[in-house]
Design a protein around this motif. Structure first.
Motif, PDB file in Angstrom:
ATOM      1  N   LEU A  13       2.977   8.230  15.195  1.00  0.00           N
ATOM      2  CA  LEU A  13       3.140   8.814  13.873  1.00  0.00           C
ATOM      3  C   LEU A  13       4.175   9.908  14.045  1.00  0.00           C
ATOM      4  O   LEU A  13       3.966  10.862  14.792  1.00  0.00           O
ATOM      5  CB  LEU A  13       1.809   9.390  13.385  1.00  0.00           C
ATOM      6  N   PRO A  34       2.673   6.401   7.205  1.00  0.00           N
ATOM      7  CA  PRO A  34       2.859   5.159   7.955  1.00  0.00           C
ATOM      8  C   PRO A  34       2.671   5.414   9.452  1.00  0.00           C
ATOM      9  O   PRO A  34       3.074   6.448   9.977  1.00  0.00           O
ATOM     10  CB  PRO A  34       4.311   4.778   7.654  1.00  0.00           C
ATOM     11  N   THR A  35       2.009   4.494  10.101  1.00  0.00           N
ATOM     12  CA  THR A  35       1.814   4.530  11.540  1.00  0.00           C
ATOM     13  C   THR A  35       2.548   3.336  12.115  1.00  0.00           C
ATOM     14  O   THR A  35       2.558   2.258  11.532  1.00  0.00           O
ATOM     15  CB  THR A  35       0.310   4.444  11.877  1.00  0.00           C
ATOM     16  N   PHE A  36       3.166   3.530  13.266  1.00  0.00           N
ATOM     17  CA  PHE A  36       3.973   2.485  13.879  1.00  0.00           C
ATOM     18  C   PHE A  36       3.237   1.921  15.085  1.00  0.00           C
ATOM     19  O   PHE A  36       2.753   2.669  15.929  1.00  0.00           O
ATOM     20  CB  PHE A  36       5.342   3.046  14.260  1.00  0.00           C
ATOM     21  N   GLN A  92       5.831  -2.510  14.202  1.00  0.00           N
ATOM     22  CA  GLN A  92       5.566  -2.761  12.785  1.00  0.00           C
ATOM     23  C   GLN A  92       4.939  -1.517  12.186  1.00  0.00           C
ATOM     24  O   GLN A  92       4.089  -0.895  12.809  1.00  0.00           O
ATOM     25  CB  GLN A  92       4.615  -3.958  12.641  1.00  0.00           C
ATOM     26  N   ALA A  93       5.344  -1.177  10.974  1.00  0.00           N
ATOM     27  CA  ALA A  93       4.733  -0.049  10.265  1.00  0.00           C
ATOM     28  C   ALA A  93       3.464  -0.528   9.562  1.00  0.00           C
ATOM     29  O   ALA A  93       3.415  -1.648   9.049  1.00  0.00           O
ATOM     30  CB  ALA A  93       5.706   0.516   9.244  1.00  0.00           C
ATOM     31  N   TYR A  94       2.453   0.323   9.558  1.00  0.00           N
ATOM     32  CA  TYR A  94       1.189   0.045   8.871  1.00  0.00           C
ATOM     33  C   TYR A  94       0.832   1.213   7.968  1.00  0.00           C
ATOM     34  O   TYR A  94       0.982   2.373   8.353  1.00  0.00           O
ATOM     35  CB  TYR A  94       0.045  -0.136   9.885  1.00  0.00           C
ATOM     36  N   THR A 116       3.425  -2.936   6.608  1.00  0.00           N
ATOM     37  CA  THR A 116       4.206  -2.418   5.490  1.00  0.00           C
ATOM     38  C   THR A 116       5.685  -2.457   5.828  1.00  0.00           C
ATOM     39  O   THR A 116       6.082  -2.090   6.932  1.00  0.00           O
ATOM     40  CB  THR A 116       3.798  -0.952   5.193  1.00  0.00           C
ATOM     41  N   ASN A 117       6.504  -2.884   4.881  1.00  0.00           N
ATOM     42  CA  ASN A 117       7.945  -2.873   5.061  1.00  0.00           C
ATOM     43  C   ASN A 117       8.473  -1.539   4.566  1.00  0.00           C
ATOM     44  O   ASN A 117       8.368  -1.207   3.399  1.00  0.00           O
ATOM     45  CB  ASN A 117       8.576  -4.021   4.270  1.00  0.00           C
ATOM     46  N   LEU A 118       9.053  -0.740   5.474  1.00  0.00           N
ATOM     47  CA  LEU A 118       9.578   0.565   5.102  1.00  0.00           C
ATOM     48  C   LEU A 118      11.088   0.571   4.940  1.00  0.00           C
ATOM     49  O   LEU A 118      11.680   1.627   4.726  1.00  0.00           O
ATOM     50  CB  LEU A 118       9.164   1.604   6.145  1.00  0.00           C
TER      51      LEU A 118
END
Length: 163
Positions: A105, A134-136, A147-149, A155-157
């Protein structure tokens, strides 16, 4: 030992899957210490557990990311016979092996000292939490698969791409 299906609101399931708790407190009548419980939300079994003496349930199997079909029930505890409970528990038997993940993060923090920056970081993290930050996540050894979550979902950032 008895077997139960405990139906909870979808919001409770969504809240439980955001954090890694060992137990979940339930305000239902029926299940007693030592009983087996299948936790259900919106017709999906999302966890299995065992009732503790204080009435809370210790998780024995988490199915948060891949809930299995279950009964559509009204809120509360519903008794099950052993065969019905095993039918709910069986699809969850194919748990995947645990592996190592890199989870990060990153927040830009304006502060006068490193210690102040750390305090501000934890304040933001506590205030905003998994609903907004968002956490990666990437498997160890495959950092390019990061991937971001947000809210436990990919989630697509990328502002240049449409979802």
């Amino acid at each position: 030992m008895a077997h139960w299906a405990v139906a909870v609101p979808v919001e409770r399931y969504e809240s439980e899957r955001l954090y890694s708790h060992d137990t979940v407190a339930l305000d239902v009548t029926g299940p007693a210490a030592g009983d087996s419980v299948a936790l259900v939300a919106a017709g999906q079994v999302f966890a299995l557990g065992q009732v503790l003496p204080d009435g809370s349930v210790v998780y024995t199997r988490r199915l948060f990311d891949a809930p299995v079909p279950g009964p559509a029930l009204d809120a509360g505890a519903h008794p099950l016979d052993e065969a019905a409970f095993e039918a709910l528990a069986t699809p969850g038997d194919s748990e995947t092996a645990k592996r190592d993940w890199l989870v990060s993060l990153d927040l830009p923090i304006e502060a006068s000292t490193p210690a102040e920056a750390v305090r501000a970081f934890w304040t933001y993290a506590a205030e905003l939490g998994p609903r907004e930050l968002p956490t990666f996540v990437a498997p160890v050894g495959d950092e390019l698969a990061m991937q971001a979550y947000v809210l436990g979902e990919p989630t697509n950032l990328d502002p240049e791409e449409d979802d």
